[in-house]
Design a protein around this motif. Sequence first.
Motif, PDB file in Angstrom:
ATOM      1  N   UNK A 291       3.640   5.765   3.188  1.00 17.12           N
ATOM      2  CA  UNK A 291       4.815   5.186   2.315  1.00 17.12           C
ATOM      3  C   UNK A 291       4.364   4.792   0.958  1.00 17.12           C
ATOM      4  N   UNK A 292       2.919   4.554   0.606  1.00 18.38           N
ATOM      5  CA  UNK A 292       2.502   4.170  -0.726  1.00 18.38           C
ATOM      6  C   UNK A 292       2.331   5.589  -1.508  1.00 18.38           C
ATOM      7  N   UNK A 293       1.952   6.708  -0.621  1.00 15.85           N
ATOM      8  CA  UNK A 293       1.785   8.054  -1.352  1.00 15.85           C
ATOM      9  C   UNK A 293       3.071   8.633  -1.471  1.00 15.85           C
ATOM     10  N   UNK A 294       4.201   8.438  -0.903  1.00 14.33           N
ATOM     11  CA  UNK A 294       5.466   8.811  -1.110  1.00 14.33           C
ATOM     12  C   UNK A 294       6.083   8.350  -2.374  1.00 14.33           C
ATOM     13  N   UNK A 295       5.873   7.056  -2.522  1.00 13.40           N
ATOM     14  CA  UNK A 295       6.243   6.209  -3.875  1.00 13.40           C
ATOM     15  C   UNK A 295       5.569   6.821  -5.041  1.00 13.40           C
TER      16      UNK A 295
END
Length: 229
Positions: free
Chosen positions: A90-94
């Motif tokens: 999720x962090x990478x997607x953001x």
Amino acid sequence: RGISSDERPKRPLTAYFRFMKENHPAFRQRNPEMSNVELVKKIAGAWKELPASQKQVYEEARKTDWQRYEEQLAAYKAQLTPAQAVALKEERKKRLAKRRSFRAKRELTVLGKPKRPRSSFNIFVSENFQESEGLTPVAKLKQLFDTWQKLSSSQKQPYLQLAEDDKVRYENEMKSWEAKMVELGREDLIRSKNQRPKKKTAETAKKSETGKASSHENKAKLKLKKSEE
């Protein structure tokens, strides 16, 4: 917890970027008068003319690094719990979304997209910010917000009119800009018909602008509240 996406192994450089990184200092030393853009073009030209046998050296180095990268990535993923894997994904997607957004905004700036119209409240703030009381920007904004709320309709009218004029400016500039984008083959940047403002009567326009001003006031109020907290 305890693991960040910054610890994730970095993808290896491509053969071309490896060549660029390795040769950039020498090219810069030989061409000190060149801008960075010109220098990159020169290095790209040198890569294009490089014999296939010499390019293969860089490609083999990339393959070796890629094998090492896959091993490191597997080890990195193996230490993650399912919850950590989901959180890091999720962090990478953001991060990627933020990067795409930044690139899109930068592209629009380079293409000269007109600035959006200002609201009456924003115009009031910009004209009175320097003279307003307060030691900090937040204090100045608070003082201006209070002053704006106390203004009568007739006192706000000049700012409402300036905001309407700015909307006309924006629409005229956007039409010219969108026509230019069509010529450049960038129809993807053109607003759809649903996004374009409909013609309004004077009364409707006034209500709309008053509503927008109120919206900006609420946003300013929320910003001040957060600052005070």
